[in-house]
Design an enzyme around this catalytic site. Structure first.
Site, short mmCIF file in Angstrom:
data_model
loop_
_atom_site.label_atom_id
_atom_site.label_comp_id
_atom_site.label_asym_id
_atom_site.label_seq_id
_atom_site.Cartn_x
_atom_site.Cartn_y
_atom_site.Cartn_z
N THR A 164 27.62 6.84 1.33
CA THR A 164 27.36 8.26 1.58
C THR A 164 26.53 8.43 2.85
OG1 THR A 164 27.48 8.83 -0.76
CG2 THR A 164 26.35 10.39 0.62
N THR A 192 21.68 10.88 -2.02
CA THR A 192 22.63 9.77 -2.16
C THR A 192 22.21 8.91 -3.34
OG1 THR A 192 23.35 7.69 -1.16
CG2 THR A 192 21.28 8.57 -0.35
N GLY A 193 23.18 8.32 -4.00
CA GLY A 193 22.86 7.45 -5.14
C GLY A 193 23.82 7.68 -6.28
N VAL A 253 34.39 13.14 -9.03
CA VAL A 253 33.62 13.77 -7.95
C VAL A 253 32.14 13.55 -8.24
CG1 VAL A 253 33.03 15.95 -6.83
CG2 VAL A 253 35.41 15.49 -7.49
N GLY A 254 31.41 13.11 -7.25
CA GLY A 254 29.96 12.89 -7.40
C GLY A 254 29.16 14.12 -7.00
N GLY A 273 25.67 9.46 -8.43
CA GLY A 273 26.01 10.89 -8.37
C GLY A 273 25.89 11.62 -9.68
#
Ligand code: ASP
Length: 298
Positions: free
Chosen positions: A168, A218-219, A197-198, A221
């Protein structure tokens, strides 16, 4: 500083939070070079008076074009070996937002998100989002063209090599007019089921900007979505909490839900914040009057 009051600009960028594994160790010099280049471009643009949204989007577009990051050209592969990408952009002054999820042909998903930001909807998904972008002159390419050697290797390594499964990219920006913006783009998590989907394209989860703060996460999700991470930071800042505390509280909540990751944020006073519960997160920060700083690990 009152929202919208002219101030000293600032920009932060990230290239995804995760463990400090081979992707980061073997390519640290290259990643550092790219982050420095992106930051230098953003600094120039901000010093020329370019608006925060344009700068944040340009930063993310450049990171999407670098195969070392899991977004755009470097996107991770889904379990079926195809690429599905998501991105979002948000302007703080009027909270205009645009996002795409599960696009498969848009070369720079953040440009598709920018296009939507200018219209009546907030989020378009799947083939219709690809078509919408193409019909409006956004560059597309066959899904196969995203399936890089690196992404194949990433899938072959599986989740055991976790630093190759995350990624990301994102940017948050305060411009000289005192306006804020955020942008995030991702190829998701390597091996994810098609259709997953995150947090990145979800406004209030992975991406947020209002007149007080801009955030890109980020991470893991799912945990960021369930924590309402980005909007949680905005709520805490709105309630008077210092940005660093608000960012830490949001990441704690992500942790309580079993997730790890990182985030970048900047407030209307130009205060940058960077929070990390993963081992590493390539990132860069520049604010007026200071030298740019780029780091890869914690
Ligand atoms: N947050 C992204 C997602 O869940 C992945 C990442 O940041 O590594 O899609």
């Amino acid at each position: 500083v009152a929202p919208g009051q002219s101030t000293a600009p600032a920009v932060l960028i990230h290239g995804g939070a995760g463990p400090l594994g081979p992707r980061l160790r073997d390519h640290e010099a290259e990643i550092t070079l790219v982050l420095n280049e992106v930051l230098a471009g953003a600094r120039d643009a901000l010093e020329r008076g370019t608006d925060a949204l344009s700068v944040a989007i340009r930063c993310v577009e450049q990171l999407e074009d670098c195969e070392l990051f899991n977004a755009g050209l470097g996107s991770a592969l889904c379990a079926d070996g195809t690429v599905e990408m998501s991105a979002a952009a948000m302007r703080g002054s009027d909270r205009a937002a645009g996002a795409v999820a599960g696009v498969r042909t848009v070369r720079n998903p953040i440009r598709a998100a920018e296009l939507i930001l200018g219209g009546d909807q907030v989020l378009l998904i799947g083939p219709a989002a690809d078509r919408h972008a193409r019909e409006h002159g956004i560059a597309t390419q066959p899904n196969d063209a995203f399936v890089t050697r690196r992404a194949r290797a990433r899938l072959a390594l599986g989740t055991g090599s976790e630093d190759l499964t995350h990624g990301t990219v994102g940017a948050v920006c305060l411009d000289a007019a005192g306006l804020l913006a955020a942008a995030t783009s991702t190829g998701g998590i390597s091996g994810q089921p098609p259709g997953r989907v995150g947090d990145s394209p979800l406004i209030g989860a992975g991406t947020w900007a209002d007149d007080r703060v801009a955030v890109s996460c980020t991470g893991d999700g799912e945990a960021f979505i369930r924590a309402g991470a980005a909007a949680r930071i905005a709520g805490l800042v709105d309630a008077g909490r210092p940005l660093a505390q608000a960012a830490a509280a949001a990441l704690d909540e992500v942790g309580r839900l079993g997730g790890r990751g990182g985030l970048i944020a900047v407030d209307a006073g130009g205060e940058p914040a960077l929070q990390l519960s993963s081992e590493a997160m390539p990132r860069g920060c520049w604010s007026a009057g200071n030298e740019p700083v780029v780091r890869v690990s914690a």
